[in-house]
Design an enzyme around this catalytic site. Structure first.
Site, PDB file in Angstrom:
ATOM      1  N   LYS A  85       0.849  -1.197   0.000  1.00  0.00           N
ATOM      2  CA  LYS A  85       0.000   0.000   0.000  1.00  0.00           C
ATOM      3  C   LYS A  85       0.880   1.241   0.000  1.00  0.00           C
ATOM      4  O   LYS A  85       1.718   1.415   0.896  1.00  0.00           O
ATOM      5  CB  LYS A  85      -0.862   0.028   1.266  1.00  0.00           C
ATOM      6  CG  LYS A  85      -2.220  -0.589   1.092  1.00  0.00           C
ATOM      7  CD  LYS A  85      -2.923  -0.595   2.411  1.00  0.00           C
ATOM      8  CE  LYS A  85      -4.293  -0.001   2.325  1.00  0.00           C
ATOM      9  NZ  LYS A  85      -4.994  -0.047   3.607  1.00  0.00           N
TER      10      LYS A  85
HETATM   11  C1  E4P Z   1      -8.314   0.199   4.091  1.00  0.00           C
HETATM   12  O1  E4P Z   1      -7.612  -0.146   3.187  1.00  0.00           O
HETATM   13  C2  E4P Z   1      -8.139   1.477   4.799  1.00  0.00           C
HETATM   14  O2  E4P Z   1      -6.823   1.626   5.232  1.00  0.00           O
HETATM   15  C3  E4P Z   1      -9.078   1.608   5.947  1.00  0.00           C
HETATM   16  O3  E4P Z   1     -10.338   1.091   5.577  1.00  0.00           O
HETATM   17  C4  E4P Z   1      -9.178   3.063   6.400  1.00  0.00           C
HETATM   18  O4  E4P Z   1     -10.226   3.204   7.304  1.00  0.00           O
HETATM   19  P1  E4P Z   1     -10.404   4.487   8.214  1.00  0.00           P
HETATM   20  O5  E4P Z   1     -10.745   5.644   7.356  1.00  0.00           O
HETATM   21  O6  E4P Z   1     -11.513   4.123   9.151  1.00  0.00           O
HETATM   22  O7  E4P Z   1      -9.091   4.710   8.931  1.00  0.00           O
END
Ligand code: E4P
Length: 239
Positions: A85
């Site tokens: 990521k």
């Molecule tokens: C998933 O890939 C994301 O990192 C995650 O869903 C982010 O969620 P948040 O906005 O609740 O931190």
């Protein structure tokens, strides 16, 4: 449409894998902290084998592009199903598109993350990202409609035959999942507590309770009928 689990908890991932509904997993540094992951490599390797050939996203944790590349290359050695990521910009707004492009050229799959707009998704796709993670809850936090972004990105990907897949993350309510699915998300990454909310329904429980009660009554009636000789051919004799 695929469903990923937004978690680093082995127990939760295993539980929902066994339910047959998980096609991959995503994590981020906040999830790692929340889930008490201190040995990133050890946990990531265990999750990779737990997931089999399903992808596991692990996020880099630096603003520096050389360091992002270094971390990404290391993560990629932890399992064939690792996806790295990369936030589309760092915390100072510097573009990470070059990092995404380099990693993709090296054969490392990239999940371009923290996407909050259509244009970010477009550029991440152009740079070669395998996945574009649109943060639904965070788009809504700012007073915007995430379904519009999801729908527009999906339309654009289809229009130009790009193979990048939209992952909708940042799920805050069960309705976010339904909205994302109907807006054209290829994948939704679901935090574990939402699976239970998605499947459960009070009235379904009541319905099953009624069926179980009636089945029990029927068995009792059959037992009485058999005992009194009324029933000999499997029928209750009422028809
Ligand atoms: C998933 O890939 C994301 O990192 C995650 O869903 C982010 O969620 P948040 O906005 O609740 O931190």
């Amino acid at each position: 449409m695929q469903i990923f689990i937004d978690s680093a908890k082995e127990k939760e991932i295993l539980h929902w894998l066994r339910q047959g509904v998980v096609d991959g997993a995503t994590t981020n540094p906040t999830i790692m902290l929340k889930d008490g992951v201190y040995d990133l490599e050890g946990v990531a390797k265990r999750l990779c084998s737990l997931l089999g050939d399903r992808p596991l996203s692990i996020e880099v944790t630096s603003n520096d592009q050389e360091e992002m590349l270094k971390q990404a290359r290391t993560f990629a050695t932890w399992g064939p199903n690792v996806v790295v990521k990369i936030p589309v910009v760092n915390e100072f707004g510097d573009s990470s598109l070059g990092v995404i492009s380099d990693l993709t050229s090296e054969g490392i799959r990239v999940n371009a993350t923290a996407i909050l707009s259509f244009n970010q998704a477009v550029l991440a796709t152009k740079a070669g990202a395998t996945y574009a993670s649109i943060f639904s809850g965070r788009i809504a936090d700012e007073g915007n409609d995430p379904t519009e972004t999801i729908r527009n990105v999906r339309h654009w990907l289809n229009q130009w035959d790009y193979t990048a897949k939209i992952i909708v993350g940042s799920v805050r309510t069960v309705m976010d999942i339904q909205n994302a699915a109907l807006a054209g998300a290829h994948i939704i990454t679901v935090p574990p507590p939402f699976f239970a909310k998605m499947i459960d329904h009070k009235y379904t429980r009541d319905t099953v309770r009624q069926f179980n009660r009636d089945a029990e009554k029927a068995l009792q009636e059959i037992a009485v009928a058999q005992a009194t000789g009324v029933l000999s051919n499997g029928s209750n004799g009422k028809d």
